[in-house]
Write a protein that holds these residues in place. Structure first.
Motif, PDB file in Angstrom:
ATOM      1  N   GLU A  81       0.813  -1.222   0.000  1.00  0.00           N
ATOM      2  CA  GLU A  81       0.000   0.000   0.000  1.00  0.00           C
ATOM      3  C   GLU A  81       0.851   1.278   0.000  1.00  0.00           C
ATOM      4  N   PHE A  82       2.124   1.169   0.355  1.00  0.00           N
ATOM      5  CA  PHE A  82       2.997   2.343   0.411  1.00  0.00           C
ATOM      6  C   PHE A  82       3.698   2.630  -0.917  1.00  0.00           C
ATOM      7  N   TYR A  83       3.517   1.773  -1.906  1.00  0.00           N
ATOM      8  CA  TYR A  83       4.180   1.915  -3.187  1.00  0.00           C
ATOM      9  C   TYR A  83       3.184   2.288  -4.267  1.00  0.00           C
ATOM     10  N   SER A  84       3.657   3.020  -5.257  1.00  0.00           N
ATOM     11  CA  SER A  84       2.825   3.423  -6.384  1.00  0.00           C
ATOM     12  C   SER A  84       2.447   2.199  -7.217  1.00  0.00           C
ATOM     13  N   HIS A  85       1.274   2.242  -7.801  1.00  0.00           N
ATOM     14  CA  HIS A  85       0.828   1.140  -8.668  1.00  0.00           C
ATOM     15  C   HIS A  85       1.204   1.395 -10.116  1.00  0.00           C
ATOM     16  N   THR A  86       1.832   2.518 -10.378  1.00  0.00           N
ATOM     17  CA  THR A  86       2.296   2.830 -11.727  1.00  0.00           C
ATOM     18  C   THR A  86       3.803   3.023 -11.705  1.00  0.00           C
ATOM     19  N   GLY A  87       4.426   2.875 -12.819  1.00  0.00           N
ATOM     20  CA  GLY A  87       5.872   3.081 -12.902  1.00  0.00           C
ATOM     21  C   GLY A  87       6.642   1.835 -12.568  1.00  0.00           C
TER      22      GLY A  87
END
Length: 59
Positions: free
Chosen positions: A46-52
């Motif tokens: 949940e602390f990480y972006s889902h894009t890139g």
């Protein structure tokens, strides 16, 4: 007038390898073979972006 003083900008990207910085006889290397931290990624997702790109390279 020459304008504002220019200062050197720090590098935006750098390469860092733990292999190059942890000595072969370090205690962490002997512990590493017994500890599996792969399940932590699920708890921290949940602390990480889902894009890139992924922030951690998995081997």
């Amino acid at each position: 007038m020459l304008g504002p003083k220019q200062e050197a900008q720090a590098a935006l990207f750098y390469e860092f390898s733990l292999e190059d910085h942890v000595p072969q006889d370090h205690l962490l290397r002997s512990i590493d073979r017994f500890v599996d931290l792969n399940s932590i990624q699920v708890h921290l997702a949940e602390f990480y972006s889902h894009t890139g790109r992924l922030s951690v390279i998995q081997n």
